[in-house]
Design an enzyme around this catalytic site. Structure first.
Site, short mmCIF file in Angstrom:
data_model
loop_
_atom_site.label_atom_id
_atom_site.label_comp_id
_atom_site.label_asym_id
_atom_site.label_seq_id
_atom_site.Cartn_x
_atom_site.Cartn_y
_atom_site.Cartn_z
N LYS A 1 -7.47 0.00 11.61
CA LYS A 1 -6.83 -0.49 10.40
C LYS A 1 -5.59 0.32 10.09
O LYS A 1 -4.56 -0.20 9.66
CB LYS A 1 -7.81 -0.43 9.22
CG LYS A 1 -7.34 -1.17 7.96
CD LYS A 1 -6.57 -0.28 7.00
CE LYS A 1 -6.18 -1.03 5.73
NZ LYS A 1 -5.42 -0.18 4.78
N HIS B 1 -1.51 10.28 -0.90
CA HIS B 1 -1.81 8.94 -1.39
C HIS B 1 -2.00 8.94 -2.90
O HIS B 1 -1.51 8.06 -3.60
CB HIS B 1 -3.06 8.42 -0.69
CG HIS B 1 -3.41 7.01 -1.03
ND1 HIS B 1 -2.79 5.92 -0.45
CD2 HIS B 1 -4.30 6.50 -1.91
CE1 HIS B 1 -3.30 4.80 -0.95
NE2 HIS B 1 -4.21 5.13 -1.83
N GLU C 1 0.84 -1.20 0.00
CA GLU C 1 0.00 0.00 0.00
C GLU C 1 0.87 1.25 0.00
O GLU C 1 1.83 1.35 0.78
CB GLU C 1 -0.92 0.00 1.22
CG GLU C 1 -1.88 1.17 1.25
CD GLU C 1 -2.90 1.08 2.38
OE1 GLU C 1 -3.42 2.13 2.79
OE2 GLU C 1 -3.16 -0.04 2.85
N ASP D 1 3.71 -13.58 12.64
CA ASP D 1 2.36 -13.99 12.26
C ASP D 1 1.41 -12.79 12.36
O ASP D 1 0.83 -12.53 13.42
CB ASP D 1 1.90 -15.13 13.18
CG ASP D 1 0.57 -15.74 12.73
OD1 ASP D 1 -0.13 -15.13 11.90
OD2 ASP D 1 0.23 -16.83 13.23
#
Length: 423
Positions: A265, A378, A80, A281
């Site tokens: 998030k 972005h 991302e 993990d």
């Protein structure tokens, strides 16, 4: 080592790696592994099943971090855009007040043994607790190496829980896993104790497995940001305005789980990227983080407050089940190189880094959201991706991206038109 490396993003990848290698005294072997990616399909077969190949992520370096008084360069593997840049920018803002301070509650994992159809659950609980000493001894016989290094099962608890299938007796092993993530260790111990628990409860033992709600293995990080550090050339907002908007954005997440989900998030963007880079993990970390956020009704994992001097005080607390030894961390050469760059000497130290990066990532994202907007930085990066997808020549990518951003038309068909126009 100084994690402040201005202009690193302007270098090509080869020179960038040289800068990082010099700053961290990275071994030549690790540099070679990073350059070649270091794993083929045959080696990957030792990590997963039915392997047909491997897939690569970009490996970036977040700069500017100071954690507990030490400069750190942070390897992050993620697809991302803007994530590494946002973390680096937030870390820079925190430098003038000492960077990030971290602490951990210790490397304790929980394993659960489920007993069903128990006729006398309260009596069974007492019987299990009476046998605690012998059960702990049996658990520790399963991993003498862990015990030798100061770890092992340290306590046993029993819960009686009501479920749609009736009351169940749940035996919980509290295990000090030292510098490992610890999943294999705690699962092996639970398997070994299952027959004993079945006999003590006179019920049926079914599941015996770890819990990823690792609330005995918390990591915390905090930092203080002066308002002047929050100012940006892209808006007329003062640092104080941005500070207050960040606190309001956090309050929004406290009051609304729809906002909290995206807020968290943003935290996990940073944490997952470090987990991927070090072959930890990330699914376990994600599960534990979101479960912890939901214990008292789903909310944000970070907190933002204003202090008496007008500074923004930022903090985070979440479970962090990571390891520096065992598992897959030693099977992937690039992951080993990433750990070498981080230069941490324990799982606790690594957990603190993860927490600091998660906080920085969230801070960087919120600052952009409440000021110029998340799309500003972005979309400029996204425009470059679109130009590349349209097969723009390398020397035209930046110009085509800049034109699309200026036009606010970031599409492949427009990129193709600009390629024809500029060639």
């Amino acid at each position: 080592m100084d994690s402040r490396i201005p202009g690193l993003y302007k270098l090509d990848p080869e020179d960038r790696l040289s800068e990082i290698a010099e700053a961290t005294e990275l071994s030549q072997e690790a540099q070679n592994k990073i350059t070649t990616q270091g794993i083929d399909a045959a080696e990957a077969g030792a990590i997963s099943e039915n392997v047909i190949g491997t897939i690569e992520y970009p490996l970036g370096i977040a700069t500017n971090f100071v954690i507990n008084g030490q400069d750190k360069l942070i390897p992050m593997a993620i697809e991302e855009t803007s994530v590494v840049a946002a973390a680096s920018n937030a870390a820079r803002m925190a430098r003038s007040t000492g960077g990030f301070r971290t602490q951990t509650s210790g490397p304790y994992m929980i394993s659960q043994i489920q007993a069903t159809e128990v006729d006398t659950p309260r009596a069974a609980k007492i019987d299990i607790l009476d046998a605690k000493e012998n059960l702990i001894e049996l658990a520790n016989e399963q991993d003498p190496v862990l015990v030798k290094h100061g770890g092992g099962c340290e306590d046993i608890e029993v819960q009686l829980i009501e479920t749609p299938r009736g009351k169940m007796v749940i035996t919980r092993l509290i295990v000090n896993v030292q510098d490992a993530m610890g999943g294999n260790a705690v699962n092996t111990m639970a398997e070994a104790l299952a027959p004993e628990i079945e006999q003590l409860t006179q019920g049926n033992v079914s599941l015996r497995i770890l819990s990823n709600l690792a609330d005995r293995r918390l990591a915390r990080a905090s930092c203080t940001i002066e308002p002047s550090e929050l100012e940006t050339e892209d808006t007329d907002l003062s640092g104080e305005d941005i500070r207050d908007r960040i606190i309001d954005a956090w309050a929004f997440a406290v009051g609304d789980p729809y906002r909290a989900a995206t807020h968290n998030k943003g935290i996990m963007n940073g944490i997952d990227a470090v987990a991927t880079a070090t072959y930890n993990d990330w699914r376990a970390i994600e599960a534990g983080a979101h479960a912890y956020a939901a214990v008292d009704g789903y909310g944000p994992l970070t907190t933002y407050e204003g202090d008496s001097d007008g500074n923004l005080v930022c903090s985070i607390e979440l479970p962090m089940q990571v390891g520096t030894i065992g598992g897959a961390t030693q099977l992937q050469p690039v992951a080993k190189a990433a750990l070498e760059i981080l230069d941490v000497d324990s799982a606790n130290g690594l957990a603190g880094v993860f927490a600091a990066v998660g906080l920085a990532q969230n801070l960087g994202g919120l600052r952009a959201l409440v000021s110029e907007g998340i799309q500003s930085g972005h979309m400029s990066l996204h425009a470059k991706n679109i130009a590349i997808q349209a097969n723009a020549p390398e020397h035209l990518v930046d110009e085509i991206a800049a034109r699309m951003v200026a036009e606010e038309v970031i599409r492949q068909d427009r990129a193709e038109e600009l390629i024809d126009e500029l060639q």
